[in-house]
Scaffold this motif. Structure first.
Motif, PDB file in Angstrom:
ATOM      1  N   ASP A 173     -18.453  56.101  12.902  1.00 23.55           N
ATOM      2  CA  ASP A 173     -17.932  56.057  14.944  1.00 23.55           C
ATOM      3  C   ASP A 173     -19.118  57.819  14.772  1.00 23.55           C
ATOM      4  OD1 ASP A 173     -17.724  57.297  17.024  1.00 23.55           O
ATOM      5  OD2 ASP A 173     -14.926  57.679  16.721  1.00 23.55           O
ATOM      6  N   ARG A 184     -22.454  55.934  15.216  1.00 27.09           N
ATOM      7  CA  ARG A 184     -22.450  54.979  16.674  1.00 27.09           C
ATOM      8  C   ARG A 184     -23.291  56.391  17.414  1.00 27.09           C
ATOM      9  NH1 ARG A 184     -19.449  55.480  21.194  1.00 27.09           N
ATOM     10  NH2 ARG A 184     -17.500  56.506  20.255  1.00 27.09           N
ATOM     11  N   GLN A 185     -23.205  57.652  17.408  1.00 26.41           N
ATOM     12  CA  GLN A 185     -23.608  58.921  18.246  1.00 26.41           C
ATOM     13  C   GLN A 185     -24.729  59.446  17.665  1.00 26.41           C
ATOM     14  OE1 GLN A 185     -20.235  60.803  19.714  1.00 26.41           O
ATOM     15  NE2 GLN A 185     -19.015  59.830  18.574  1.00 26.41           N
ATOM     16  N   TRP A 222     -16.589  62.483  18.004  1.00 31.19           N
ATOM     17  CA  TRP A 222     -17.558  62.945  19.296  1.00 31.19           C
ATOM     18  C   TRP A 222     -18.142  64.329  19.599  1.00 31.19           C
ATOM     19  CZ3 TRP A 222     -16.042  65.733  23.217  1.00 31.19           C
ATOM     20  CH2 TRP A 222     -14.662  65.831  24.181  1.00 31.19           C
ATOM     21  N   ALA A 263     -20.662  65.573  16.720  1.00 29.47           N
ATOM     22  CA  ALA A 263     -22.157  64.975  17.342  1.00 29.47           C
ATOM     23  C   ALA A 263     -22.477  65.767  17.950  1.00 29.47           C
ATOM     24  CB  ALA A 263     -21.528  63.350  17.706  1.00 29.47           C
ATOM     25  N   HIS A 264     -21.622  66.546  19.511  1.00 24.67           N
ATOM     26  CA  HIS A 264     -22.284  67.076  20.196  1.00 24.67           C
ATOM     27  C   HIS A 264     -21.982  68.182  19.414  1.00 24.67           C
ATOM     28  CE1 HIS A 264     -20.286  64.118  23.223  1.00 24.67           C
ATOM     29  NE2 HIS A 264     -21.226  64.419  23.757  1.00 24.67           N
ATOM     30  N   GLY A 282     -20.029  56.535  25.673  1.00 22.10           N
ATOM     31  CA  GLY A 282     -19.756  58.193  25.476  1.00 22.10           C
ATOM     32  C   GLY A 282     -19.015  58.913  26.896  1.00 22.10           C
ATOM     33  N   PRO A 307     -15.524  60.825  25.077  1.00 20.98           N
ATOM     34  CA  PRO A 307     -15.751  59.213  24.495  1.00 20.98           C
ATOM     35  C   PRO A 307     -15.045  59.335  23.944  1.00 20.98           C
ATOM     36  CG  PRO A 307     -17.325  61.389  24.272  1.00 20.98           C
ATOM     37  CD  PRO A 307     -16.343  62.052  25.037  1.00 20.98           C
TER      38      PRO A 307
END
Length: 531
Positions: A45, A48-49, A335, A338-339, A456, A503
């Motif tokens: 995951d 993917r980001q 997610w 990642a952000h 997303g 996301p």
């Protein structure tokens, strides 16, 4: 014996030190400790980001034995987003029907997904070693994932700017400095122990036997659960089908059972013959003894160290809540991390992982505890009440709701999350803010709604809605849906309705006639950028 050939992934020496040997220091943004289904899902995951990770595991193969076998619809939808769901489905045994027996009599049956129009079934059964193998093979295709087998974390020292990991390999030790460490190293977590953390909760005084047997059988592909069956008087039993003609059998043994003695073939085989018949032909593939545990860490985030899966919480296996909740931990955290790492969100977003997944763990523990209390009643009065409920369930629907042979895994709704924008409009149907999105077919070519929500943040637009603000054009994908189809029906949508999905495919907000400002404010709130 098993048809599965256990792979050897191979040891790769550290890159540090002379000639690539040990003794040096490396750095990475994210270190994932543990290469089971949860750690591998997390790595995929993040990749993917656009986030690179180093995954460390002390072994160099998949887990031994079938272990977790029941994977729920929500987990399959997550894996579909990561590119492995379809492969799991093809290999797995699909089921939706369950039957409950008391003594020799079937009391009732249930259907976990009675309606059509879903890409994935309620459950598949698939040995954990297959799930891990498919995830490893997918991870090997990702340049942002570095898999390090035979790399054991032997110590860690959290700091203000990073976490210092001491990693032991066949060539010696090296140091890995990670901006964040994600502990997916299971119930016996080294990371948890090194931080001096412990679970809070309950260990139940009962033991169960798991036996995987390979046999040809004409049992239907259903979940069968017996209370006090004639072949195992006073206990409970469970039967599940797996791929490769393997069947999972669980037998309740009681707290006084000796774990070492009960896993010996001379004790296991007579129990299975009593269930299957003396003339039944089968081979033992895997045997284990387990104890019910319903426990969790008080907090899942400890600075730059974050716990996911069994390292954070444990539940009894009835209900298939262990591996499924762990995969959903990864789905929730990836997610957000990642952000934060990209600078798109404040660190406060990571705190919502703890809030949301702690609540989910409490929900799973509550359901698992209730299952345990029903399966293993304490005292003659509790057993008499349990047996009366089972007898009534044969004829009365209200009693069936009281039967608990393991309430099967469902995704949690984050009712109190600060990331959701509360409803201002009334909806006749559909997932509210904080709930997972619902799948539905969206075109005649076989497209699925959740399959179109992988990029997303996604705005589901039923008919005409305002254009996105210019600053969000490359941050929110818009998926146009007809306002009169099955998807609209399931979402309670009218022309002009819209849902904003996070996301992880959870609903952040929904409206019947949103403005640009509504969408922008909900997006900021979902990233913890506003109250």
């Amino acid at each position: 014996m098993t048809d599965f050939t256990y792979p050897s992934f191979g040891y790769v020496p550290p890159r540090t030190g002379p000639q690539g040997g040990s003794g040096g220091t490396e750095a990475c943004r994210v270190a994932i400790v543990g290469g089971g289904p949860v750690g591998l899902t997390m790595a995929l995951d993040l990749a993917r980001q656009g986030i690179a990770s180093v995954l460390l595991d002390e072994e160099d193969s998949v887990s031994t034995g079938s272990r977790a076998i029941c994977y729920a619809k929500r987990t399959l939808e997550i894996w579909d987003r990561l590119g492995v769901g379809a492969r799991m489905l093809v290999k797995g045994v699909t089921w939706r029907l369950g039957k409950v027996f008391h003594g020799e009599q079937q009391r009732y049956s249930f259907d976990l997904l009675p309606e059509s129009g879903h890409q994935y079934p309620a459950f598949i059964n698939l040995q954990q070693y297959y799930a891990e193998l498919y995830l490893v093979e997918a991870a090997r295709q990702q340049p942002l994932i570095e898999l390090r087998w035979k790399h054991r974390v032997s110590d860690l020292q959290p700091g203000n700017d990073n976490v210092r990991l001491t990693v032991t390999t066949p060539d010696g030790d090296y140091i890995l400095l990670a901006d964040h460490v994600l502990a997916a190293d299971g119930a016996r977590s080294t990371i948890r122990r090194k931080l001096g953390l412990d679970f809070k909760g309950q260990v139940f005084e009962d033991r169960f036997l798991i036996a995987d047997v390979k046999m040809k059988a004409d049992f239907p592909v259903e979940r069968w659960f017996w209370f006090d069956p004639p072949f195992h008087s006073g206990g409970s039993a469970l039967l599940h089908s797996q791929p490769d003609d393997v069947w999972r059998i669980d037998l309740q043994l009681g707290w006084q059972a000796d774990p070492d003695a009960e896993r010996q073939p001379e004790r296991v085989i007579p129990r299975l013959q009593a269930m299957l018949g003396k003339d039944a032909k089968f081979e033992l593939e895997w045997v284990s003894i387990y104890t019910f545990q319903c426990r969790r860490l008080e907090r899942f985030r400890h600075g730059r160290v974050i716990f996911i899966g069994d390292s954070a919480h444990q539940v009894s296996p009835f209900g298939a809540r262990g591996a499924n909740s762990g995969v959903q931990d990864a789905d929730n955290l990836a997610w957000k991390l990642a952000h934060v790492l990209r600078g798109d969100a404040p660190e406060a977003l990571l705190e919502t992982y703890d809030a949301e997944r702690s609540a989910a763990a409490d929900e799973n523990i509550l359901n698992s505890t209730r299952s345990t209390d029903f399966i293993s009643p304490k005292g003659t009065t509790a057993k008499a009440l349990r047996d009366a409920v089972l007898d009534l369930a044969a004829d009365y629907a209200f009693a069936r709701k009281l039967v608990n042979s393991g309430r099967l895994s469902l995704p949690s709704t984050y009712r109190d999350t600060p990331l959701s924008t509360p409803d201002r409009d009334a909806f006749s149907a559909g997932p509210p803010p904080g709930a997972p999105a619902i799948d539905a077919p969206v075109d005649e070519a076989g497209g699925w709604l959740l399959g179109q929500c992988r990029a997303g943040f996604t705005l589901l637009a039923f008919g005409a809605v305002p254009d996105l603000p210019p600053n969000l054009l490359d941050r929110i994908a818009v998926r146009w849906l007809p306002a009169d189809g099955l998807a609209a029906q399931r979402y309670g949508a009218a022309p002009g309705s819209a849902y904003l999905l996070r996301p992880d495919q959870y609903v952040a907000a929904r409206w019947h006639q949103p403005s640009r400002q509504d969408i922008s404010m909900a997006y900021d709130r979902a990233l913890a950028r506003s109250a």
